[in-house]
Design a protein around this motif. Structure first.
Motif, PDB file in Angstrom:
ATOM      1  N   ILE A  14       2.499  -8.148 -15.412  1.00 55.25           N
ATOM      2  CA  ILE A  14       3.507  -8.474 -14.374  1.00 55.25           C
ATOM      3  C   ILE A  14       3.068  -8.370 -12.690  1.00 55.25           C
ATOM      4  CG2 ILE A  14       4.493  -6.205 -14.172  1.00 55.25           C
ATOM      5  CD1 ILE A  14       6.334  -8.843 -15.222  1.00 55.25           C
ATOM      6  N   THR A  15       1.862  -8.165 -12.337  1.00 53.31           N
ATOM      7  CA  THR A  15       1.681  -8.578 -11.125  1.00 53.31           C
ATOM      8  C   THR A  15       1.765  -9.174 -10.542  1.00 53.31           C
ATOM      9  OG1 THR A  15       0.308  -5.994 -11.537  1.00 53.31           O
ATOM     10  CG2 THR A  15       0.217  -7.313  -9.578  1.00 53.31           C
ATOM     11  N   PRO A  16       1.585 -10.175 -10.388  1.00 53.56           N
ATOM     12  CA  PRO A  16       1.854 -11.919 -10.242  1.00 53.56           C
ATOM     13  C   PRO A  16       2.968 -12.481  -9.660  1.00 53.56           C
ATOM     14  CG  PRO A  16      -0.005 -12.121 -12.134  1.00 53.56           C
ATOM     15  CD  PRO A  16       0.826 -10.458 -11.859  1.00 53.56           C
ATOM     16  N   ALA A  17       3.725 -11.496 -10.704  1.00 56.04           N
ATOM     17  CA  ALA A  17       5.427 -11.628 -11.039  1.00 56.04           C
ATOM     18  C   ALA A  17       6.206 -10.788  -9.429  1.00 56.04           C
ATOM     19  CB  ALA A  17       6.531 -11.614 -11.887  1.00 56.04           C
ATOM     20  N   LEU A  18       5.314  -9.917  -9.677  1.00 55.75           N
ATOM     21  CA  LEU A  18       5.999  -9.082  -9.141  1.00 55.75           C
ATOM     22  C   LEU A  18       5.584  -9.378  -7.804  1.00 55.75           C
ATOM     23  CD1 LEU A  18       7.313  -5.938  -8.537  1.00 55.75           C
ATOM     24  CD2 LEU A  18       5.501  -4.446  -9.237  1.00 55.75           C
ATOM     25  N   ASP A  19       3.990  -9.584  -7.455  1.00 54.74           N
ATOM     26  CA  ASP A  19       3.594 -10.299  -6.025  1.00 54.74           C
ATOM     27  C   ASP A  19       4.594 -11.440  -5.823  1.00 54.74           C
ATOM     28  OD1 ASP A  19       1.851  -8.487  -5.451  1.00 54.74           O
ATOM     29  OD2 ASP A  19       0.288  -9.183  -6.699  1.00 54.74           O
TER      30      ASP A  19
END
Length: 278
Positions: A14-19
């Motif tokens: 999920i980190t890329p979407a959160l970034d």
């Protein structure tokens, strides 16, 4: 109003979407909501197997609830860790909802400045695919698909074919578009939608005038060949961090079918963030 990131699927991915959501929140000078919507365990515990209906008991429902709580806690920890690291400027909150994932997604997308989904949500097997399908295909609301790697470029690209769908994408994503300093307006003159050609003759200049009214620097670009390849090449050449475009497609028997350009951009790892509207 705020930016909402729909949380679901693989916690570790999920980190890329959160970034991306954090980046858009900063651009929009808004607030960020992490929305984790899950099905009601009681509703999810009814299965149809052939001619029989199987209803799970209270112990099974309790087990599903516990598994959901653990999943929500994992998403909450990742969300809090990343938003805290962004700095004190970021106002963020985490929200858990129980019920229809698709319905909660539509409710958020209806009023948001930007509604963000991980790109994997376009896959039919992904937990957030019902949200993607309902928001884009059925409710006809705008959404942003996060790229694998976020760019902080101050340039966005608009894919323009003169159609009402392209115009709708520009209008509904305008709060986001106006946060950029420079807009590249890309059009393949040989690919203007034939069914609208009689009313689209001057549409390119009209959208340029609209963007100039928003005090944006506009660079018109003509692309050749397959539209998807031209858009990706133009985005790379101009360093665009966002592509705004209309999504052509439909839902047939539960399967989303898109036109060639939309489909290729959805499945391209080289594509920047995609701001879609249908």
């Amino acid at each position: 109003m705020s930016v909402t990131l729909m949380l679901g699927g693989n916690v570790d991915a999920i980190t890329p979407a959160l970034d991306c959501a954090i980046h858009l929140t900063k651009r929009l000078k808004s607030t960020l909501t992490g929305l984790c919507a899950l099905p009601d365990p009681a509703t999810s515990s009814v299965y149809i197997t052939g001619a029989e209906t199987v209803v799970l008991g209270s112990a099974a429902i309790a087990s599903l609830t516990a598994a959901q709580d653990e999943r929500v806690e994992s998403f909450s920890e990742v969300f809090s860790s990343n938003t805290d690291a962004a700095g004190p400027w970021l106002k963020a909150n985490f929200r858990k909802e129980i019920g229809s994932v698709a319905a909660h997604a539509v409710a958020a997308a209806t009023l948001d400045d930007a509604f963000v989904l991980p790109k994997e949500a376009t896959q039919s097997s992904h937990a957030l695919n019902p949200a993607f399908e309902q928001v884009l295909m059925d409710a006809h609301l705008p959404l942003v698909l996060a790229p694998k790697q976020v760019s902080s470029s101050d340039t966005c690209l608009i894919a323009w074919d003169g159609s009402p769908i392209a115009a709708r994408a520009v209008r509904l994503h305008m709060p986001l578009i106006r946060t950029y300093k420079r807009v590249v307006l890309a059009q393949n003159p040989d690919k203007v939608r034939h069914e609208w050609s009689h009313v689209c003759q001057d549409s390119k200049q009209r959208v340029i005038d609209l963007l100039h009214d928003e005090r944006l620097d506009v660079t018109p670009v003509s692309i050749q060949g397959p539209v998807s390849e031209g858009l990706l090449k133009t985005a790379k050449e101009h360093g665009a961090s966002l592509i705004v475009m209309g999504a052509y497609g439909h839902n047939r028997i539960g399967q989303m079918l898109f036109g060639g350009t939309t489909s290729k951009l959805l499945h391209s790892d080289a594509a920047p963030a995609l701001a879609l509207c249908r």
